[in-house]
Design an enzyme around this catalytic site. Sequence first.
Site, PDB file in Angstrom:
ATOM      1  N   ASP A  10       0.789  -1.248   0.000  1.00 37.62           N
ATOM      2  CA  ASP A  10       0.000   0.000   0.000  1.00 37.62           C
ATOM      3  C   ASP A  10       0.819   1.295   0.000  1.00 37.62           C
ATOM      4  O   ASP A  10       0.562   2.195   0.818  1.00 37.62           O
ATOM      5  CB  ASP A  10      -0.964  -0.007   1.205  1.00 37.62           C
ATOM      6  CG  ASP A  10      -2.010  -1.114   1.118  1.00 37.62           C
ATOM      7  OD1 ASP A  10      -1.983  -1.889   0.140  1.00 37.62           O
ATOM      8  OD2 ASP A  10      -2.847  -1.218   2.036  1.00 37.62           O
ATOM      9  N   ASP A  50      -4.602  -0.862  -1.913  1.00 36.06           N
ATOM     10  CA  ASP A  50      -5.908  -0.798  -1.278  1.00 36.06           C
ATOM     11  C   ASP A  50      -6.804  -0.165  -2.345  1.00 36.06           C
ATOM     12  O   ASP A  50      -6.429   0.847  -2.958  1.00 36.06           O
ATOM     13  CB  ASP A  50      -5.777   0.094  -0.034  1.00 36.06           C
ATOM     14  CG  ASP A  50      -6.698  -0.304   1.107  1.00 36.06           C
ATOM     15  OD1 ASP A  50      -7.026  -1.505   1.229  1.00 36.06           O
ATOM     16  OD2 ASP A  50      -7.080   0.592   1.901  1.00 36.06           O
ATOM     17  N   LYS A 110      -6.878  -5.007  -3.358  1.00 38.03           N
ATOM     18  CA  LYS A 110      -7.605  -5.587  -2.222  1.00 38.03           C
ATOM     19  C   LYS A 110      -8.595  -4.593  -1.638  1.00 38.03           C
ATOM     20  O   LYS A 110      -8.455  -3.380  -1.836  1.00 38.03           O
ATOM     21  CB  LYS A 110      -6.624  -6.083  -1.154  1.00 38.03           C
ATOM     22  CG  LYS A 110      -5.783  -4.971  -0.592  1.00 38.03           C
ATOM     23  CD  LYS A 110      -4.743  -5.503   0.344  1.00 38.03           C
ATOM     24  CE  LYS A 110      -3.976  -4.386   0.983  1.00 38.03           C
ATOM     25  NZ  LYS A 110      -4.794  -3.425   1.732  1.00 38.03           N
ATOM     26  N   CYS A 155      -2.179  -3.363   7.476  1.00 38.65           N
ATOM     27  CA  CYS A 155      -1.959  -4.183   6.283  1.00 38.65           C
ATOM     28  C   CYS A 155      -0.633  -4.933   6.309  1.00 38.65           C
ATOM     29  O   CYS A 155      -0.563  -6.073   5.851  1.00 38.65           O
ATOM     30  CB  CYS A 155      -2.113  -3.326   5.032  1.00 38.65           C
ATOM     31  SG  CYS A 155      -3.836  -2.798   4.845  1.00 38.65           S
TER      32      CYS A 155
END
Length: 210
Positions: A10, A50, A110, A155
């Site tokens: 991310d 993300d 995701k 994460c």
Amino acid sequence: MAQRALILIDLQNDFCAGGALAVPEGDAVIAIANQLLRTQKFDHIVATRDWHPAGHKSFASSHDGHKPGDSIQLGGLKQILWPDHCVQYSKGADFHPELDAERIQHIVFKGTNPEIDSYSAFFDNAHRHDTGLADWLTARCVTDVFIMGLATDYCVKFSCLDAIQAGFRVNLILDGCRGVELQTGDCTRALLEMTDAGVNVIDSTKLYLL
Ligand code: VGL
Ligand code: ZN
């Protein structure tokens, strides 16, 4: 032959300075990622993004009377509510502009299911949907993964724990991570959880000696 993969978690605008869910000093890890990307130490390079649809249920704005930082029950799981962030195709969901993204071979998107959050690169938070990353790595004979990015206490942590469960040797590149630290000590607790699970914590400078 055993292969090594670098997994960048991310490294997106919304987690960096000026972003919707800015992680303190988040930008500081971009230079470390770039240095690692320029070495020849990794056989494979993966990044996660993300990637939430507007109105995602992890957003406080999707729940009347709630604000970011509140906790609710979502699909039977505890869910921390976040500011709207990493909305699909928005600037905030782009990689940080200074990230040398050319060498990234595989991107895992995701958090796309609006009903459930997905911190890990491997599974959603209920462990129902598999992103296919473990299979992607295994198909390439990867045995050792090196994980860094944002955020340490979400994460990064869940990606490391799932990578252990999937049977990889997992190395956390500590200086390449920064955390949200909603509560003081969250990052320390996350590190303990990871080391207890078998994650090896290293510094990026040590990788040059591999
Ligand atoms: C993250 C909170 C919400 C992360 C993503 O990248 O750690 N944290 N969505
Ligand atoms: Zn998110």
